[in-house]
Design a protein around this motif. Structure first.
Motif, PDB file in Angstrom:
ATOM      1  N   LEU A  83       0.785  -1.183   0.062  1.00 15.11           N
ATOM      2  CA  LEU A  83      -0.053   0.004  -0.024  1.00 15.11           C
ATOM      3  C   LEU A  83       0.929   1.047  -0.088  1.00 15.11           C
ATOM      4  CD1 LEU A  83      -3.190  -0.575   2.197  1.00 15.11           C
ATOM      5  CD2 LEU A  83      -2.670  -1.442  -0.041  1.00 15.11           C
ATOM      6  N   HIS A  84       2.141   1.092  -0.150  1.00 14.86           N
ATOM      7  CA  HIS A  84       3.179   2.208   0.060  1.00 14.86           C
ATOM      8  C   HIS A  84       2.832   3.256  -1.321  1.00 14.86           C
ATOM      9  CE1 HIS A  84       7.267   3.759   1.646  1.00 14.86           C
ATOM     10  NE2 HIS A  84       6.300   4.705   1.381  1.00 14.86           N
ATOM     11  N   LYS A 108      -9.002  15.246  16.709  1.00 16.65           N
ATOM     12  CA  LYS A 108      -7.560  15.307  16.998  1.00 16.65           C
ATOM     13  C   LYS A 108      -6.797  14.084  16.667  1.00 16.65           C
ATOM     14  CE  LYS A 108      -7.975  18.608  20.764  1.00 16.65           C
ATOM     15  NZ  LYS A 108      -9.567  18.859  21.257  1.00 16.65           N
ATOM     16  N   GLU A 109      -7.532  12.753  16.638  1.00 17.87           N
ATOM     17  CA  GLU A 109      -6.970  11.611  16.428  1.00 17.87           C
ATOM     18  C   GLU A 109      -7.512  10.799  15.138  1.00 17.87           C
ATOM     19  OE1 GLU A 109      -7.217   8.747  19.469  1.00 17.87           O
ATOM     20  OE2 GLU A 109      -6.464  10.295  21.121  1.00 17.87           O
ATOM     21  N   ASP A 110      -6.767  10.425  14.468  1.00 19.54           N
ATOM     22  CA  ASP A 110      -7.072   9.138  13.454  1.00 19.54           C
ATOM     23  C   ASP A 110      -7.815   8.237  14.074  1.00 19.54           C
ATOM     24  OD1 ASP A 110      -5.895  10.333  11.120  1.00 19.54           O
ATOM     25  OD2 ASP A 110      -3.873   9.498  11.140  1.00 19.54           O
ATOM     26  N   CYS A 111      -8.951   7.652  13.403  1.00 21.32           N
ATOM     27  CA  CYS A 111      -9.278   6.320  13.743  1.00 21.32           C
ATOM     28  C   CYS A 111      -8.382   5.359  13.078  1.00 21.32           C
ATOM     29  CB  CYS A 111     -10.661   6.310  12.787  1.00 21.32           C
ATOM     30  SG  CYS A 111     -10.326   5.931  10.761  1.00 21.32           S
ATOM     31  N   THR A 112      -8.537   4.137  13.861  1.00 26.26           N
ATOM     32  CA  THR A 112      -7.681   3.069  13.566  1.00 26.26           C
ATOM     33  C   THR A 112      -7.490   2.711  12.301  1.00 26.26           C
ATOM     34  OG1 THR A 112      -8.533   2.264  15.791  1.00 26.26           O
ATOM     35  CG2 THR A 112      -7.266   0.610  14.397  1.00 26.26           C
ATOM     36  N   PHE A 140      -3.830   2.692   7.600  1.00 28.62           N
ATOM     37  CA  PHE A 140      -3.287   2.920   6.144  1.00 28.62           C
ATOM     38  C   PHE A 140      -1.992   3.952   6.112  1.00 28.62           C
ATOM     39  CE2 PHE A 140      -7.928   2.351   4.384  1.00 28.62           C
ATOM     40  CZ  PHE A 140      -7.505   1.635   3.534  1.00 28.62           C
ATOM     41  N   GLN A 141      -2.041   4.552   7.121  1.00 28.80           N
ATOM     42  CA  GLN A 141      -0.715   5.625   7.226  1.00 28.80           C
ATOM     43  C   GLN A 141       0.395   4.756   7.298  1.00 28.80           C
ATOM     44  OE1 GLN A 141      -1.019   8.622  10.338  1.00 28.80           O
ATOM     45  NE2 GLN A 141      -0.414  10.104   8.721  1.00 28.80           N
ATOM     46  N   GLN A 142       0.198   3.731   8.514  1.00 27.76           N
ATOM     47  CA  GLN A 142       1.490   2.829   8.742  1.00 27.76           C
ATOM     48  C   GLN A 142       1.803   1.943   7.583  1.00 27.76           C
ATOM     49  OE1 GLN A 142      -0.222   0.584  11.991  1.00 27.76           O
ATOM     50  NE2 GLN A 142      -0.099   2.402  13.325  1.00 27.76           N
TER      51      GLN A 142
END
Lengths: 70, 470
Positions: free
Chosen positions: B74-75, B105-109, B114-116
Motif C-alpha cells: 500500500l506504500h 484530534k486523532e485518526d481512527c484506527t 493505512f498511514q502505517q
C-alpha cells in the motif's frame, strides 16, 4: 409497538414528550405520519417465535478491562 | 505510462510498479488529482479534497522508496475515506453541515493503519448523511452521481467511495456497512465491496450508526485489492470493544483461482423477493460459471430471510436514535428532513421491541449457522435492480412497485444481522449499461473462502475491466 394497538396521536404525543421532543413543533405532524409507517415496517417482529433465544448483545468484560488498561 | 492508465491500475498492479521504481508515488498522486479535477464536477465524490497534503506525503514516500525503505503493497497508493472515518487535523463531517468544522484530534484506527502501511490519503468522501440511507443522496454537500450514468444514484451510504473507486479517482476507498452501505454502492457502481466479519476491522474512530451492525470495509476495483487492503487494516484493536483477537492470515494467499470442491448455496427465498429479470439472469449465469469452475451449487432455504428487515430495522432505528439523540435535541432542524425523520422515529421503538429484535437475531443466526453446515458460501444478487434515478422514492421491479430503501437493502441486511463476511463483485451489465453485482457470503472470519471464490470468478470474467464512460 409492533403487534400491539396502533399508535394513537395521544400515545405519540406522550412518547414524544418523554423523548424530549418539542410538542409545539409543527414538525411533529409529519413525524407522527412517518413513525406510523416506520413502526409498521417492524411489525413482523411480533410474529417471530423467539422462545429460548437470548438477546444477541455483545458484552465482553475481559476485553473492556484490557482496553481500559491499555 | 498514460496518466489515465495509472488511475485504473489496481493497487496490486500499481504497487509492483512502485516497488520496482518504475512509477513514483508523486506521479501516481498527480495522475489521480488530475482525474479528480476532470471528473469531480460530474461525480461529486469528495467532501474534502487534500491535494497539497497528498503531494507532500507522496514526495516523502518517493524519498523513502528511493532510499530502499519500501513498506509494502500500500506504500504510495491513493486512498479515500468515507467522511465518517475520523482523520487527525482533517474535518470529518459525517455528511452533515452541522459538523462542517469538526476536526478530529486523532485518526481512527483504520486511517492510522493505512498511514502505517504508507498509503496516501487523497480526501474524505461524500456519503448519505450519518450513513442513514442507501442511495447516496446528500442535500448538504450535493448528491453523488453514478459514473456509469450521472442521472442515477451511486447507492449508499458510501456513495462517494463507490464513485471514486469506479471512476479511477482513488485506487482504494473505504466505506462502512450497517445495512449494505459498502456492498450497495459497490454493486451499483460496478466495483468490489467487502463487508468483513463483525469485529475483524476496527470501528474505533468512526461515527456510529448502529453499534452492533456497523462494519467498515474496503471498496476497490479488484478482489486482490480487497485482500491487500484487508491485510493492512484487519486485526485486534483494544479501542473497539467488539474487536476480535484473532490471528490475521495473508488474505492474498487465498487467491488461488480455484473453487474446486466449494459448496455454494442459493437461498430460494432470495428469488421469491422482488428481483429484476436482467439481474436474475446475470446472477444465474455467474453461479453457473462458478459451477463450471468446479464448485457445487445447491438450493438451500433461509426462511428467516423474510424477517430480516424487521430485525435489522428495529435494531438500527433504536441504536441510531440513541446515538444521535443529543444532536436531534440540539440541531434537529439543521439535519436533512428525511434523515431527521428516520432518526426521530427510532425514539418510538420500545426497549421491548429492541430486545425482541436481538432475540430474533439470535434465532436468525442459528438458522444461518445451520445453513453453513451444508455449504461454504451463500450466493445471490447484491441488489434486486440496477441503480435507480436520483431522488426516486420507489422502484418498479417486474410488476411490483416497492420503496427504494427496502429494495436496495433486501439482500444486504441479512449479513449485517449475522455479522458474517459478504462481498459484492461485478457479474454483468444491464441492457442500459448499468452494473450488476453478485453477492457471496461466508462463515464468520472465513474471508479467505469468500475472497477465493470471488477471485476465481473475477479471473474467469472481464466485467471488472470495463470502465465507466466518464
Amino acid at each position: 409497538m409492533p403487534g400491539e394497538n396502533p399508535l394513537t396521536r395521544e400515545n405519540f404525543d406522550y412518547l414524544a414528550g418523554a423523548a424530549g421532543l418539542d410538542l409545539n413543533d409543527p414538525h411533529l405532524d409529519e413525524l407522527f405520519s412517518y413513525v406510523q409507517v416506520a413502526l409498521a415496517g417492524i411489525e413482523g417482529l411480533a410474529e417471530i417465535d423467539v422462545a429460548g433465544a437470548e438477546p444477541d448483545l455483545a458484552f465482553n468484560p475481559a476485553q473492556q478491562f484490557q482496553a481500559f488498561q491499555e | 505510462m498514460d496518466a489515465l492508465e495509472l488511475c485504473y491500475l489496481s493497487a496490486g498492479e500499481l504497487s509492483r510498479l512502485i516497488r520496482d521504481k518504475e512509477v513514483s508515488p508523486v506521479e501516481v498522486i498527480d495522475a489521480h488529482l488530475a482525474r479528480i479535477e476532470a471528473t469531480e464536477p460530474t461525480l461529486n465524490s469528495f467532501i474534502t479534497l487534500l491535494p497539497e497534503p497528498a503531494r507532500a506525503v507522496a514526495r516523502r514516500a518517493e524519498a523513502q522508496i528511493q532510499a530502499g525503505n519500501y513498506r509494502g503493497p500500500l506504500h504510495g497508493i491513493p486512498v479515500g475515506l468515507k467522511d465518517l472515518f475520523n482523520t487527525a487535523g482533517v474535518r470529518t463531517t459525517s455528511g452533515s453541515r452541522v459538523f462542517d468544522n469538526f476536526i478530529p484530534k486523532e485518526d481512527c484506527t483504520v486511517a492510522a493503519r493505512f498511514q502505517q502501511a504508507g498509503a496516501i490519503l487523497l480526501g474524505k468522501l461524500n456519503m448519505h448523511q450519518f450513513a442513514y440511507g442507501p442511495t447516496g443522496e446528500n442535500f448538504d454537500y450535493g448528491h453523488m452521481h453514478n459514473p456509469w450514468n450521472p442521472d442515477l444514484v451511486t447507492g449508499g451510504s458510501s456513495g462517494g467511495s463507490g464513485s471514486a473507486a469506479a471512476a479511477g479517482q482513488c485506487t482504494i476507498t473505504m466505506g462502512s456497512d450497517t445495512g449494505g452501505s459498502v456492498r450497495i454502492p459497490a454493486a451499483l457502481c460496478g466495483i468490489v465491496g467487502l463487508k468483513p466479519t463483525y469485529g475483524l476491522v476496527s470501528r474505533a474512530g468512526l461515527t456510529p450508526l448502529s453499534w452492533c451492525l456497523d462494519h467498515p470495509g474496503p471498496m476497490v476495483r479488484t478482489v486482490e485489492d480487497a485482500a491487500l487492503t484487508l491485510n493492512a487494516i484487519a486485526g485486534y484493536d483494544p479501542k473497539d470493544v467488539a474487536s476480535a483477537g484473532r490471528e490475521i492470515p495473508d488474505y492474498t494467499a487465498a487467491l488461488t483461482g480455484s473453487v474446486q470442491g466449494l459448496r455454494i448455496g442459493l437461498p430460494r427465498e432470495y428469488f421469491d423477493a422482488p428481483l429484476d429479470a436482467e439481474v436474475a439472469a446475470a446472477v444465474a449465469a455467474a453461479v453457473s460459471q462458478l459451477e463450471g469452475l468446479g464448485a457445487t451449487v445447491t438450493e438451500v432455504s433461509l426462511p428467516m430471510f423474510r424477517d430480516s428487515q424487521a430485525i435489522s430495522g428495529a435494531i438500527l432505528m433504536a441504536e441510531a436514535a440513541a446515538y444521535h439523540r443529543e444532536l436531534l435535541a440540539r440541531d434537529g432542524d439543521k439535519l436533512t428532513p428525511s434523515v431527521r425523520l428516520r432518526l426521530e422515529a427510532g425514539l418510538f421503538v420500545t426497549a421491548a421491541d429492541y430486545l425482541k429484535a436481538q432475540q430474533a437475531r439470535s434465532k436468525f443466526n442459528q438458522e444461518m449457522a445451520r445453513l453453513f453446515q451444508e455449504v461454504d458460501l451463500l450466493a445471490g444478487p447484491t441488489e434486486p435492480v440496477t441503480a435507480p434515478p436520483i431522488l426516486a422514492s420507489e422502484v418498479t421491479i417486474g410488476d411490483r412497485t416497492v420503496g427504494v430503501t427496502g429494495a436496495l437493502t433486501q439482500y444486504t441486511r441479512p449479513y449485517n444481522i449475522s455479522g458474517t463476511p459478504a462481498i459484492s463483485l461485478p457479474c454483468g451489465f444491464s441492457e442500459s449499461g448499468m452494473p450488476i453485482g453478485l453477492q457471496l457470503a461466508g462463515k464468520p472470519f472465513d474471508e479467505a473462502t469468500v475472497l477465493r471464490a470471488a477471485y476465481a470468478y473475477e479471473q474467469a470474467t472481464d466485467w471488472h475491466r470495463r470502465r465507466p464512460p466518464i
